[in-house]
Design a protein around this motif. Sequence first.
Motif, mmCIF file in Angstrom:
data_model
loop_
_atom_site.group_PDB
_atom_site.id
_atom_site.type_symbol
_atom_site.label_atom_id
_atom_site.label_comp_id
_atom_site.label_asym_id
_atom_site.label_seq_id
_atom_site.Cartn_x
_atom_site.Cartn_y
_atom_site.Cartn_z
ATOM 1 N N VAL A 82 0.775 -1.112 -0.056
ATOM 2 C CA VAL A 82 -0.039 -0.036 -0.114
ATOM 3 C C VAL A 82 0.944 1.328 -0.132
ATOM 4 N N SER A 83 0.713 2.297 -0.866
ATOM 5 C CA SER A 83 1.513 3.104 -1.028
ATOM 6 C C SER A 83 0.991 4.294 0.022
ATOM 7 N N SER A 84 2.061 5.236 0.400
ATOM 8 C CA SER A 84 1.707 6.340 1.422
ATOM 9 C C SER A 84 0.546 7.205 1.055
ATOM 10 N N SER A 85 0.486 7.460 -0.335
ATOM 11 C CA SER A 85 -0.703 8.288 -0.798
ATOM 12 C C SER A 85 -2.013 7.811 -0.446
ATOM 13 N N MET A 86 -2.141 6.442 -0.433
ATOM 14 C CA MET A 86 -3.454 5.895 -0.049
ATOM 15 C C MET A 86 -3.616 6.019 1.281
ATOM 16 N N ALA A 87 -2.814 6.201 2.261
ATOM 17 C CA ALA A 87 -3.004 6.367 3.714
ATOM 18 C C ALA A 87 -3.504 7.971 3.749
ATOM 19 N N ALA A 88 -2.669 8.819 2.985
ATOM 20 C CA ALA A 88 -3.040 10.373 3.019
ATOM 21 C C ALA A 88 -4.436 10.445 2.482
ATOM 22 N N ARG A 89 -4.777 9.741 1.658
ATOM 23 C CA ARG A 89 -6.168 10.040 0.926
ATOM 24 C C ARG A 89 -7.331 9.359 2.196
ATOM 25 N N VAL A 90 -6.888 8.399 2.880
ATOM 26 C CA VAL A 90 -7.852 8.077 4.020
ATOM 27 C C VAL A 90 -7.836 9.168 5.012
ATOM 28 N N ALA A 91 -6.800 9.677 5.384
ATOM 29 C CA ALA A 91 -6.805 10.738 6.538
ATOM 30 C C ALA A 91 -7.559 11.757 5.923
ATOM 31 N N TYR A 92 -7.106 12.319 4.711
ATOM 32 C CA TYR A 92 -7.750 13.622 4.215
ATOM 33 C C TYR A 92 -9.250 13.391 4.112
ATOM 34 N N ALA A 93 -9.946 12.359 3.812
ATOM 35 C CA ALA A 93 -11.303 12.160 3.753
ATOM 36 C C ALA A 93 -11.812 12.104 5.072
ATOM 37 N N PRO A 112 -10.005 4.684 -1.147
ATOM 38 C CA PRO A 112 -9.547 5.111 0.454
ATOM 39 C C PRO A 112 -10.346 6.218 0.987
ATOM 40 N N GLU A 113 -10.647 6.898 0.029
ATOM 41 C CA GLU A 113 -11.885 8.119 0.659
ATOM 42 C C GLU A 113 -13.007 7.786 1.290
ATOM 43 N N ASP A 114 -13.491 6.533 0.563
ATOM 44 C CA ASP A 114 -14.611 5.778 1.315
ATOM 45 C C ASP A 114 -14.371 5.342 2.640
ATOM 46 N N LEU A 115 -13.325 4.746 2.878
ATOM 47 C CA LEU A 115 -12.755 4.219 3.947
ATOM 48 C C LEU A 115 -12.712 5.177 5.137
ATOM 49 N N GLY A 116 -12.059 6.544 4.760
ATOM 50 C CA GLY A 116 -11.768 7.432 5.628
ATOM 51 C C GLY A 116 -13.217 8.037 6.009
ATOM 52 N N LYS A 117 -14.065 8.108 5.255
ATOM 53 C CA LYS A 117 -15.433 8.678 5.493
ATOM 54 C C LYS A 117 -16.041 7.716 6.498
ATOM 55 N N ARG A 118 -16.003 6.312 6.154
ATOM 56 C CA ARG A 118 -16.700 5.580 6.908
ATOM 57 C C ARG A 118 -16.176 5.228 8.377
ATOM 58 N N GLY A 119 -14.722 5.341 8.719
ATOM 59 C CA GLY A 119 -13.982 5.374 9.961
ATOM 60 C C GLY A 119 -14.607 6.702 10.611
ATOM 61 N N ALA A 120 -14.702 7.849 10.121
ATOM 62 C CA ALA A 120 -14.817 8.856 10.551
ATOM 63 C C ALA A 120 -16.349 8.988 11.241
ATOM 64 N N CYS A 121 -17.301 8.303 10.450
ATOM 65 C CA CYS A 121 -18.644 8.269 10.895
ATOM 66 C C CYS A 121 -18.733 7.308 12.089
ATOM 67 N N LEU A 122 -18.177 6.260 11.819
ATOM 68 C CA LEU A 122 -18.072 5.163 12.914
ATOM 69 C C LEU A 122 -17.678 5.897 14.553
ATOM 70 N N ASP A 161 0.614 6.105 9.182
ATOM 71 C CA ASP A 161 1.802 4.912 9.276
ATOM 72 C C ASP A 161 1.502 4.122 8.203
ATOM 73 N N VAL A 162 2.787 3.942 7.466
ATOM 74 C CA VAL A 162 2.459 3.009 6.336
ATOM 75 C C VAL A 162 3.489 1.893 6.497
ATOM 76 N N HIS A 163 2.917 0.780 6.276
ATOM 77 C CA HIS A 163 3.831 -0.539 6.442
ATOM 78 C C HIS A 163 4.804 -0.430 5.418
ATOM 79 N N SER A 164 5.984 -0.805 5.995
ATOM 80 C CA SER A 164 7.108 -0.588 5.176
ATOM 81 C C SER A 164 8.009 -2.110 5.091
ATOM 82 N N PRO A 165 7.752 -2.949 4.016
ATOM 83 C CA PRO A 165 8.371 -4.239 4.007
ATOM 84 C C PRO A 165 9.827 -4.210 4.008
ATOM 85 N N LYS A 166 10.784 -3.507 3.993
ATOM 86 C CA LYS A 166 11.824 -3.376 4.045
ATOM 87 C C LYS A 166 12.249 -3.047 5.883
ATOM 88 N N ARG A 167 11.379 -2.226 6.426
ATOM 89 C CA ARG A 167 11.645 -1.831 7.809
ATOM 90 C C ARG A 167 11.232 -3.127 8.580
#
Length: 165
Positions: free
Chosen positions: A1-12, A75-85, A29-35
């Motif tokens: 999952v790219s960091s832009s997806m997390a940013a889109r969720v947070a923004y929504a 991702p925007e749908d996920l952000g809105k759903r989480g905020a509404c929850l 926080d974005v999961h990094s396979p290398k880390r």
Amino acid sequence: VSSSMAARVAYAAKGVFHRLLPDVWIHTDVHSPKRNGCAPSPGLSLVVSSESTTGVIMTAECCLDPNSERGSELPEDLGKRGACLLLEEIRRGGCIDTSCQSLALLWMCLTPEDVSRIRLGTLSQYTIETLRLLKRVFDVEFKLAPDMETKTILMSCLGTGYRNM
């Protein structure tokens, strides 16, 4: 999952919260396979929490539906759903979120032989079933006192005095 997806969720999610209050902080926080040395995760989830003026912390979490067709939920749908929850948890009231109600009641049953009390919002169906199970297993009955002013329920019980030996 790219960091832009997390940013889109947070923004929504922030967009929903900004309709109600101006000071909203969301940490991503974005999961990094290398880390972490793990394979990349195909999932995306959101955990949001809020703290009241009295120190009560409410949380809500959600993730992309693994059974839905890939790309059908943005991702925007996920952000809105989480905020509404989270807003729904706050509306229900009480001092503990719905997902933790049954765990708190179990701990109350296992306390020393003394009265325990907790204030809960609307009881979930899972919590009601847990109350039945606690009655059968521990023979503990809860006293329920509805508070019409705050629209919450004050629950109390006598602990069993369980000890792990």
